[in-house]
Design a protein around this motif. Structure first.
Motif, PDB file in Angstrom:
ATOM      1  N   ASN A  10       1.034  -1.312   0.371  1.00 54.23           N
ATOM      2  CA  ASN A  10       0.001   0.013   0.010  1.00 54.23           C
ATOM      3  C   ASN A  10       1.044   1.618   0.147  1.00 54.23           C
ATOM      4  O   ASN A  10       2.056   0.674   0.384  1.00 54.23           O
ATOM      5  CB  ASN A  10      -0.818  -0.355   1.455  1.00 54.23           C
ATOM      6  CG  ASN A  10      -2.091  -1.013   1.426  1.00 54.23           C
ATOM      7  OD1 ASN A  10      -2.798  -0.959   0.301  1.00 54.23           O
ATOM      8  ND2 ASN A  10      -2.468  -1.964   2.157  1.00 54.23           N
ATOM      9  N   THR A  12       1.094   5.240   1.367  1.00 49.72           N
ATOM     10  CA  THR A  12       0.563   6.306   2.614  1.00 49.72           C
ATOM     11  C   THR A  12       1.293   7.284   2.836  1.00 49.72           C
ATOM     12  O   THR A  12       2.376   7.355   1.779  1.00 49.72           O
ATOM     13  CB  THR A  12       1.849   5.602   3.644  1.00 49.72           C
ATOM     14  OG1 THR A  12       0.408   6.610   4.804  1.00 49.72           O
ATOM     15  CG2 THR A  12       2.885   5.517   4.905  1.00 49.72           C
ATOM     16  N   ARG A  40      -3.454   6.889   3.823  1.00 47.53           N
ATOM     17  CA  ARG A  40      -3.964   6.695   2.677  1.00 47.53           C
ATOM     18  C   ARG A  40      -4.096   7.436   1.424  1.00 47.53           C
ATOM     19  O   ARG A  40      -5.192   7.796   1.414  1.00 47.53           O
ATOM     20  CB  ARG A  40      -3.960   5.008   2.763  1.00 47.53           C
ATOM     21  CG  ARG A  40      -4.249   3.570   3.706  1.00 47.53           C
ATOM     22  CD  ARG A  40      -4.404   2.647   3.764  1.00 47.53           C
ATOM     23  NE  ARG A  40      -3.170   2.172   4.858  1.00 47.53           N
ATOM     24  CZ  ARG A  40      -4.020   0.782   4.923  1.00 47.53           C
ATOM     25  NH1 ARG A  40      -4.592   0.253   4.547  1.00 47.53           N
ATOM     26  NH2 ARG A  40      -3.421   0.202   6.583  1.00 47.53           N
ATOM     27  N   GLU A  54      -6.104  13.707   4.468  1.00 46.71           N
ATOM     28  CA  GLU A  54      -6.483  13.012   5.430  1.00 46.71           C
ATOM     29  C   GLU A  54      -5.966  14.160   6.134  1.00 46.71           C
ATOM     30  O   GLU A  54      -6.573  13.412   7.853  1.00 46.71           O
ATOM     31  CB  GLU A  54      -4.780  12.224   4.926  1.00 46.71           C
ATOM     32  CG  GLU A  54      -5.405  10.721   4.448  1.00 46.71           C
ATOM     33  CD  GLU A  54      -6.106   9.966   5.291  1.00 46.71           C
ATOM     34  OE1 GLU A  54      -5.631   9.585   6.473  1.00 46.71           O
ATOM     35  OE2 GLU A  54      -6.407   9.065   4.848  1.00 46.71           O
ATOM     36  N   ASN A  78       1.650  -1.647   7.346  1.00 51.42           N
ATOM     37  CA  ASN A  78       0.209  -1.464   7.573  1.00 51.42           C
ATOM     38  C   ASN A  78      -0.362  -2.206   8.807  1.00 51.42           C
ATOM     39  O   ASN A  78       0.507  -2.688   9.637  1.00 51.42           O
ATOM     40  CB  ASN A  78      -0.366  -2.252   6.198  1.00 51.42           C
ATOM     41  CG  ASN A  78      -0.447  -3.793   6.258  1.00 51.42           C
ATOM     42  OD1 ASN A  78      -0.206  -3.960   7.355  1.00 51.42           O
ATOM     43  ND2 ASN A  78      -0.254  -4.023   5.027  1.00 51.42           N
ATOM     44  N   MET A  84       4.873  -0.192   4.134  1.00 46.99           N
ATOM     45  CA  MET A  84       4.205   0.168   3.199  1.00 46.99           C
ATOM     46  C   MET A  84       5.239   1.099   2.094  1.00 46.99           C
ATOM     47  O   MET A  84       5.792   1.778   3.255  1.00 46.99           O
ATOM     48  CB  MET A  84       3.352   0.907   3.558  1.00 46.99           C
ATOM     49  CG  MET A  84       1.964   0.487   4.171  1.00 46.99           C
ATOM     50  SD  MET A  84       0.697   1.190   5.617  1.00 46.99           S
ATOM     51  CE  MET A  84      -0.264   2.258   3.935  1.00 46.99           C
ATOM     52  N   THR A  86       5.812   4.663   1.337  1.00 45.55           N
ATOM     53  CA  THR A  86       5.628   6.122   1.914  1.00 45.55           C
ATOM     54  C   THR A  86       6.057   7.000   1.502  1.00 45.55           C
ATOM     55  O   THR A  86       7.469   7.195   1.571  1.00 45.55           O
ATOM     56  CB  THR A  86       6.048   6.254   3.869  1.00 45.55           C
ATOM     57  OG1 THR A  86       5.867   4.660   4.550  1.00 45.55           O
ATOM     58  CG2 THR A  86       5.777   7.763   4.560  1.00 45.55           C
TER      59      THR A  86
END
Length: 136
Positions: A10, A12, A40, A54, A78, A84, A86
């Motif tokens: 993912n 972020t 995210r 966010e 996560n 993740m 970043t």
């Protein structure tokens, strides 16, 4: 021929937010550590718009998203403990009135040098230092 293993993760984004007095916003994670806020990217969402969203959700602040200051796969994990990717940005806010959501226990505007010392981990400290450099 070697077989490639692709890094699946993912993404972020985090915000080193500089306030109107030149101080830096840190939020306190429930485990007691001080971190920079962010989160995210939703499917179909532009990166800058996601970080602006966010920041509104987590802090109630409207921020101007600036340049990226640090990227890495060793900054955040996560909920399952997987790394993740970043991206940490320099952001600015004209407001200091923070309204936290349930993700954080506290917030504080730190002097730049104290923010570098208090933020969780050396790499995030580097992100704060880079965000505060005027010639980048």
């Amino acid at each position: 021929m070697t077989e490639e293993t692709h890094f699946l993760c993912n993404v972020t984004q985090k915000a080193v937010t500089v306030g109107p007095r030149g101080d830096v916003l840190l939020v306190q994670h429930p485990r007691g550590t001080w971190v920079v806020p962010g989160g995210r990217i939703n499917e179909g969402e532009a990166a800058e718009a996601a970080l602006e969203r966010e920041m509104r959700e987590e802090t109630g602040l409207d921020v101007a998203v600036g340049r990226p200051v640090l990227t890495g796969t060793d900054l955040w994990v996560n909920d399952d403990g997987d790394p993740m990717f970043t991206v940490v940005y320099r952001c600015e806010s004209d407001d200091r009135a923070v309204t936290l959501n349930e993700e954080h226990d506290d917030y504080r505007w730190f002097a730049p040098s104290e923010a570098v010392e208090r933020v969780r981990g050396e790499r995030l400290g580097v992100a704060v230092e880079r965000a505060l450099e005027t010639d980048r």
